[in-house]
Design an enzyme around this catalytic site. Structure first.
Site, short mmCIF file in Angstrom:
data_model
loop_
_atom_site.label_atom_id
_atom_site.label_comp_id
_atom_site.label_asym_id
_atom_site.label_seq_id
_atom_site.Cartn_x
_atom_site.Cartn_y
_atom_site.Cartn_z
N ASP A 176 1.08 -1.16 0.09
CA ASP A 176 0.06 -0.04 0.05
C ASP A 176 1.03 1.26 0.00
OD1 ASP A 176 0.99 0.23 2.47
OD2 ASP A 176 -0.80 -0.66 3.50
N SER A 178 -6.96 5.71 4.78
CA SER A 178 -7.55 4.55 5.24
C SER A 178 -8.20 4.71 6.64
CB SER A 178 -6.76 3.16 4.86
OG SER A 178 -7.47 2.18 5.60
#
Length: 503
Positions: free
Chosen positions: A268, A276
């Protein structure tokens, strides 16, 4: 005027494609020929006033799918919500997503603003973007390719795409671990302590992305976590806290879509990580958030410099969106506790809450450090750590944890895997390190987190002196094949335990 050939009856396929809507048609279907649909074509489906964009899978074998009928995966059926099996649905080619140009611009080094971030997330949640589009977006944002302004825009867009909860009071406490440290299952203990202290901590957690267990995976071994917002409010109002899976609450739904793409890619970005975390905290109504950031050579955050950069990004975005945030850097050089995998981690959590003589002291200390820091954020009197320890040792935290479980649907003792095998040391010496990534890979190959009782039980810790054939760890699996697979990997390369000869 709509042509008859654009309609087909739809039925349930009964196939789990996680959150990806998929439609199945036979290769001899008249609609495939008429509309030029082929495998992986994006198809717009409309029925009962609702529409959906799904990916086409072509069925080549006769049998389960009747002629000139379309079948919807579980995700597609739940999103479209047809009135009944066999209802007629209209099929067509969708318009190209408006956000693909913004994604393409990012791929070639450009920036996106608030408007384009909103469009990307809107198209993402509406399933207008293919997995290739999503993979391109995730890859283009990987590493440090999102600046602060883009991260803020992405955070706000992800928050706005789902529901938001207002608890009507402050402070609303929360914590999050950035991950990369197997067994670091402090959340259930922290929630129990904070709620026992009278704090408000409506905790939502994620399932595993690339780890052997996410917090929700571990808690689900002991109590239901798939709560809706109404159930979550009921539990929090009764007990002051909850332990819910965030994916079932429609809080920042784009995050769950990105997780589905990030999981097979196994990476990521700092910006997406921040977006997030904070989009879900903002959507959940949290006002005071503590971030646990383990730092170590095989953790997600590997260096002090990387920790400073990520902390600065988290703090800047949190300040912009109105969240009070504190970063707690912790030791990430080795796994925490003894268990790695849902049931094994749950057993560690219960050992701490029950004050068992054989509880893992490192998990206890970490949980108390975090709970104490959170209490100090809510009531800054400097006595948070002392209060947390008192609540744990008195049994108040255990009682609160059991009350939360009862409110969520009941408590279950964690099970233990039927297949187990011990791996031993090959030389005499002192354990100096455990490779977080390699030990986590062994646990995943054994079946975790999908198999709840699978994983790894650590039998030695850094600092221990071992002899040849001293047990280092035990692999737990639910089937002989998974046990063999994990053992083959464990023995094929360097041991996750670094043992150095003592001088």
């Amino acid at each position: 005027m709509t042509q008859p050939h654009s309609f087909l009856p739809i039925i349930r396929a009964g196939i789990d494609t996680y959150r990806q809507p998929v439609v199945y048609m036979r290769e001899d279907c008249h609609l495939c020929r008429a509309e030029g649909f082929s495998a992986l074509t994006r198809v717009r489906i409309e029925a009962g006033g609702r529409s959906l964009i799904a990916t086409l899978n072509v069925v080549t074998a006769e049998g389960w799918l009747p002629p000139d009928t379309a079948a919807l995966s579980i995700a597609a059926w739940n999103a479209l919500r047809p009135e009944r099996q066999g209802v007629q649905a209209e099929f067509s080619h969708p318009e190209p997503p408006a956000s693909t140009s913004a994604i393409r611009n990012k791929v070639f080094g450009g920036k996106f603003d608030a408007a384009s971030a909103s469009q990307i997330i809107t198209d993402m949640v509406a399933h207008r973007l293919s997995d290739l589009d999503l993979a391109a977006f995730v890859t283009a944002c990987a590493g440090d390719r999102l600046d602060i302004a883009e991260t803020i825009a992405l955070t706000r867009a992800m928050t706005d795409a789902g529901q938001r909860i207002d608890w009507g009071t402050e402070p609303v406490l929360d914590k999050h671990c950035v991950g990369g440290l197997p067994g670091n299952r402090t959340t259930p203990i922290v929630v129990a302590v904070i709620a026992a202290a009278g704090g408000l901590i409506p905790k939502t957690s994620s399932r595993a992305i690339t780890s052997p267990a996410g917090t929700a995976d571990t808690i689900e071994v002991m109590t239901p976590v798939d709560l809706d917002i109404t159930s979550m409010r009921r539990v929090v109002e009764a007990e002051g806290g909850c332990l819910a899976w965030g994916g079932g609450l429609d809080l920042s739904p784009a995050d769950d879509i990105l997780i589905r793409i990030e999981r097979p890619l196994d990476f990521d970005s700092d910006g997406q990580l921040v977006a997030s975390i904070l989009s879900k905290k903002l959507a959940a109504g949290s006002t005071h958030v503590l971030i646990d950031m383990p730092v170590g050579p095989t953790a997600k955050v590997r260096t002090g410099a990387a920790a400073e950069d990520l902390s600065a990004r988290l703090s800047a975005v949190a300040a912009e969106i109105g969240i009070e945030l504190r970063v707690h850097c912790s030791d990430g050089t080795a796994p925490v506790g003894r268990g790695i995998g849902p049931s094994l981690e749950a057993r560690d959590v219960l050992a701490v809450l029950r004050r068992s003589a054989d509880h893992p002291p490192d998990l206890r200390d970490r949980a108390l450090d975090i709970a104490g820091a959170l209490l100090d954020m809510g009531v800054p009197d400097g006595r948070g750590r002392q209060t947390a320890e008192t609540l744990l040792e008195s049994g108040a935290a255990e009682a609160k944890f059991m009350a939360i479980c009862a409110a969520q649907g009941g408590f279950h003792e964690p099970g233990i895997a039927p297949e187990r095998a011990i791996e031993t040391a090959g030389r005499r010496g002192r354990v100096t390190a455990i490779d977080n990534r390699r030990i986590a890979k062994i646990a995943k190959l054994a079946g975790a987190p999908g198999r709840q009782t699978a994983g790894v039980l650590l039998l030695a810790r850094p600092g221990d002196t071992v002899e040849p054939d001293t047990p280092l760890y035990e692999i737990h699996a639910e089937t002989p094949g998974e046990l063999a697979w994990a053992r083959d990997y464990a023995r094929a390369g360097t041991s996750p335990f670094q043992v150095e000869a003592e001088k």
